[in-house]
Each structure stands twice: as C-alpha cells, then as structure tokens.
Design an enzyme around this catalytic site. Structure first.
Site, mmCIF file in Angstrom:
data_model
loop_
_atom_site.group_PDB
_atom_site.id
_atom_site.type_symbol
_atom_site.label_atom_id
_atom_site.label_comp_id
_atom_site.label_asym_id
_atom_site.label_seq_id
_atom_site.Cartn_x
_atom_site.Cartn_y
_atom_site.Cartn_z
ATOM 1 N N HIS A 16 -6.904 1.443 -6.956
ATOM 2 C CA HIS A 16 -7.262 0.172 -5.662
ATOM 3 C C HIS A 16 -7.827 -0.877 -6.296
ATOM 4 O O HIS A 16 -8.938 -1.232 -5.846
ATOM 5 C CB HIS A 16 -8.069 1.160 -4.667
ATOM 6 N N ARG B 91 0.798 -1.296 -0.017
ATOM 7 C CA ARG B 91 -0.117 -0.009 0.049
ATOM 8 C C ARG B 91 0.950 1.201 -0.125
ATOM 9 O O ARG B 91 1.614 1.452 0.991
ATOM 10 C CB ARG B 91 -0.853 0.037 1.193
ATOM 11 N N ARG C 150 -13.434 -9.223 0.304
ATOM 12 C CA ARG C 150 -12.015 -8.696 0.189
ATOM 13 C C ARG C 150 -11.339 -9.992 0.399
ATOM 14 O O ARG C 150 -9.997 -10.356 -0.175
ATOM 15 C CB ARG C 150 -11.691 -7.533 1.088
ATOM 16 N N ASP D 137 -17.270 6.984 -2.122
ATOM 17 C CA ASP D 137 -16.264 6.602 -1.060
ATOM 18 C C ASP D 137 -16.083 7.766 -0.498
ATOM 19 O O ASP D 137 -16.595 8.844 -0.705
ATOM 20 C CB ASP D 137 -15.108 6.456 -2.188
ATOM 21 N N CYS E 290 -16.296 1.284 -0.232
ATOM 22 C CA CYS E 290 -15.218 0.411 0.228
ATOM 23 C C CYS E 290 -14.765 0.442 1.364
ATOM 24 O O CYS E 290 -14.175 -0.406 2.107
ATOM 25 C CB CYS E 290 -14.057 0.797 -0.856
ATOM 26 N N GLN F 167 -9.729 -3.875 -4.141
ATOM 27 C CA GLN F 167 -11.019 -3.563 -3.752
ATOM 28 C C GLN F 167 -12.311 -3.691 -4.956
ATOM 29 O O GLN F 167 -13.331 -4.190 -4.635
ATOM 30 C CB GLN F 167 -11.147 -2.173 -3.236
HETATM 31 N N1 CP Z 1 -11.322 -0.758 1.678
HETATM 32 C C1 CP Z 1 -9.849 -0.790 2.173
HETATM 33 O O1 CP Z 1 -8.967 -0.935 1.526
HETATM 34 O O2 CP Z 1 -10.076 -0.599 3.440
HETATM 35 P P1 CP Z 1 -8.561 -0.311 4.401
HETATM 36 O O3 CP Z 1 -8.186 0.928 4.055
HETATM 37 O O4 CP Z 1 -8.961 -0.532 5.717
HETATM 38 O O5 CP Z 1 -7.480 -1.484 3.988
HETATM 39 N N1 NVA Z 2 -9.978 6.518 -1.468
HETATM 40 C C1 NVA Z 2 -9.577 5.990 -0.228
HETATM 41 C C2 NVA Z 2 -9.820 4.444 -0.410
HETATM 42 C C3 NVA Z 2 -9.638 3.791 1.096
HETATM 43 C C4 NVA Z 2 -9.778 2.508 1.265
HETATM 44 C C5 NVA Z 2 -8.416 6.554 0.288
HETATM 45 O O1 NVA Z 2 -7.439 6.245 -0.578
HETATM 46 O O2 NVA Z 2 -8.328 6.954 1.320
#
Ligand code: CP
Ligand code: NVA
Length: 316
Positions: free
Chosen positions: A143, A116, A301, A234, A273, A146
C-alpha cells in the site's frame, strides 16, 4: 485527449511500489506533498495545473475504500482534472476480460489509472500493458500511497525521517510491506514486531534482506517499540483475509495500548492507516489520545496523492 499520446513509445511513469521508485524521486514527491498542502488549492502554479487540458483519472476498485477513493478523487479535481470510478464487478474484467485488454482499452480513453486490486500480480500485469501511468491504490502485497502520506505526517510532526526509528506492531501485511520498502529508500530504522505465524514471508523477507540492515524483525512488541519515534499498527484482519478468529488470537498480545506506548520515546507519535478497530489492534485511549496523528495522516492522503498524480503525469 490526444490519441498520439497513447500510441507513443515513451514509458509511462507508474507508481507501483516504494522500492521501485528511485529515492530521489520519492523525496521529490514528499517535498511536493508538503508544498501542495501549504498552497491555496484554487491557485496552483501553472506547471502544476491541469485546468483546460481535460485529463482524466480512472479508479478501479476490486475492494472497498473510503480514504483512497476520496483522496484521489479530490486530488485530481484540485489539480484541475476529472475522475471516473469503476467498480471491478461492473466491468467486463469481472466477467473474464483479460487484464492486458483492459489496460489497452483504458489507455485509449483516460490519461492515468489508479487500481485497488486483490492481486499484486494483476496490478503488475495492468502496468505492463498500459501506455498510461498506473498507480497502486493497495494490493494484497503493498500500500505505497498510504506510506507516502505516513512519511509526510511523520515529518510534519518530528522533522526529517532519515535516521529516525519507526516501529510496526501487528500483522506482517500489505502496510508492513510498504514500510519495509520505505525504510531503505528513506534511510530510517524499522523495527517490526509480528507473531511468528503472521511475520513477513517470501518477497517481503527478501526485501528485508535487501534493506541494508536498517530493518529489525522480532516477535516482541516491547523490543520493537523501545525508544521509537513512531508506533504504527493496522487492522488484524485485512480485506480478503478469511481466518479472522485465528488472527485475533495470534495478534492479541500485539495490541497498541498505554503500557506499550510508554516504552516508546516520550515524543513518539501513533499512526494507523485506518479503518481502525478500537480495543482490538489499538485501545481507544491511544488512538483518540494526544500521541495519535491518525486524522492528519488521513488528510495527508490528499496532499500525497496530489503529488503522486503530478509526478506520474510528469508535471514535476
Ligand atoms: N487507509 C486506506 O487506504 O483507507 P481506505 O481503505 O478507506 O481507502
Ligand atoms: N491492511 C489493510 C489496509 C486497509 C487500508 C487491508 O488491506 O485491508
């Protein structure tokens, strides 16, 4: 671990983005995810089990995570592998060691890596220098893991996504990018409603233009949601965004609420998500109401990640 695996010339099977993965392979992953969910996790068929073959997933986090961390950790254990979690700040990466060197080091110790990352460019750099598969666990650009879980969830509720309509309402962010990529690969219509100042730009726009006409971009949420099968939103402030007040002002007309959901098809589902901010991007009655599938989406997931891991490790 067999050192020769890590010096071999075979190209690792990365999972970096939905549009970079062939549509037939994506379908294979989604079908496997559906199958995995139905399987007794204690008794996976031999070809899907890593038991007895010490296979380790490293997970690198430059940003916080609940679902991605848990789903990959549990997915790997249920496949019979093991995990190690690395916070980027505790690594030499945080003190300036290059991504290329980090990729080479990881490739000597573990079998697969999920990252990440703050920067999509860094993800690509890691993949370029790794001789093991690299998985995108969210970047500032996309992402994809997801959205695989989201497609799986759509299909559980409404059947094949091909030919159906999904509406994205809100920020043109990393989740929006992966939906854009998915529309072409899975052959559905995507209608995005974003305020002009937070609309897809640059590479996202190019990807929309390359989508073959299945994506409609508007600034009107009602137009995007009309007769849709699925409404998705989101957070208004993603990890790393610094202009919180400006975003909240721009996005206020894009809240998913009962009035907006009424414009969608009668059987439409609502997805997010997570993490969610009730009474900002979505009202409580919608996210906690009968059209919401957000907790199935979160559980999926796990199954989708198991399928992605199995695909990257070439078990399928
Ligand atoms: N939806 C998602 O990726 O959640 P987290 O940020 O908790 O991993
Ligand atoms: N768009 C959000 C998604 C979190 C899973 C972010 O990047 O924070």
């Amino acid at each position: 671990m067999n050192i020769s695996n890590h010096t071999s010339k075979t190209t690792p099977r990365h999972f970096l983005d939905i549009h970079e993965t062939p549509a037939t392979e994506l379908r294979k992953i989604i079908n496997l995810a559906h199958t995995m969910k139905k399987m007794d996790r204690q008794h996976l068929p031999d070809h899907l089990s890593l038991h007895g073959d010490l296979t380790v997933l490293a997970m690198i986090f430059e940003k916080p995570s609940t679902r991605t961390r848990l789903s990959f950790d549990m997915a790997m254990r249920q496949l019979g592998g093991e995990t190690t979690i690395l916070n980027a700040n505790d690594m030499q990466l945080g003190r300036g060691e290059s991504i290329a060197d980090t990729a080479k080091i990881l490739s000597r110790f573990v079998d697969i890596v999920m990252i990440r990352s703050n920067s999509h460019h860094d993800l690509e750099e890691l993949a370029r220098h790794a001789s093991i598969p690299v998985i995108n666990g969210l970047t500032d650009f996309s992402h994809p893991c997801q959205v695989l879980a989201d497609i799986m969830t759509f299909e559980e509720y409404l059947g094949p996504i091909k030919g159906r309509t999904v509406s994205w309402v809100g920020d043109g962010n990393n989740m929006a990018t992966s939906w854009i990529h998915a529309a072409r690969q899975f052959d559905f219509t995507l209608k995005l409603a974003c305020p002009k100042d937070l609309s897809p730009t640059g590479q996202q726009l190019e990807d929309i233009n390359n989508s073959g006409g299945t994506i409609i971009l508007t600034s009107d949420p009602g137009e995007a949601v009309a007769h849709s099968d699925c409404v998705v939103t989101d957070t208004w402030v993603s990890m790393g965004d610094e202009d919180e007040e400006r975003r909240k002002k721009l996005l206020a007309p894009y809240q998913v609420n009962a009035a907006l959901m009424k414009k969608a098809s009668k059987n439409a589902i609502f997805m997010h998500c997570l993490p969610a901010h009730r009474e900002e991007e979505v009202t409580t009655d919608i996210i906690d109401g009968p059209q919401s599938v957000v907790f199935d989406e979160a559980e999926n997931r796990l199954h989708a990640q198991k399928a992605v891991l199995a695909w990257c490790l070439q078990l399928v």
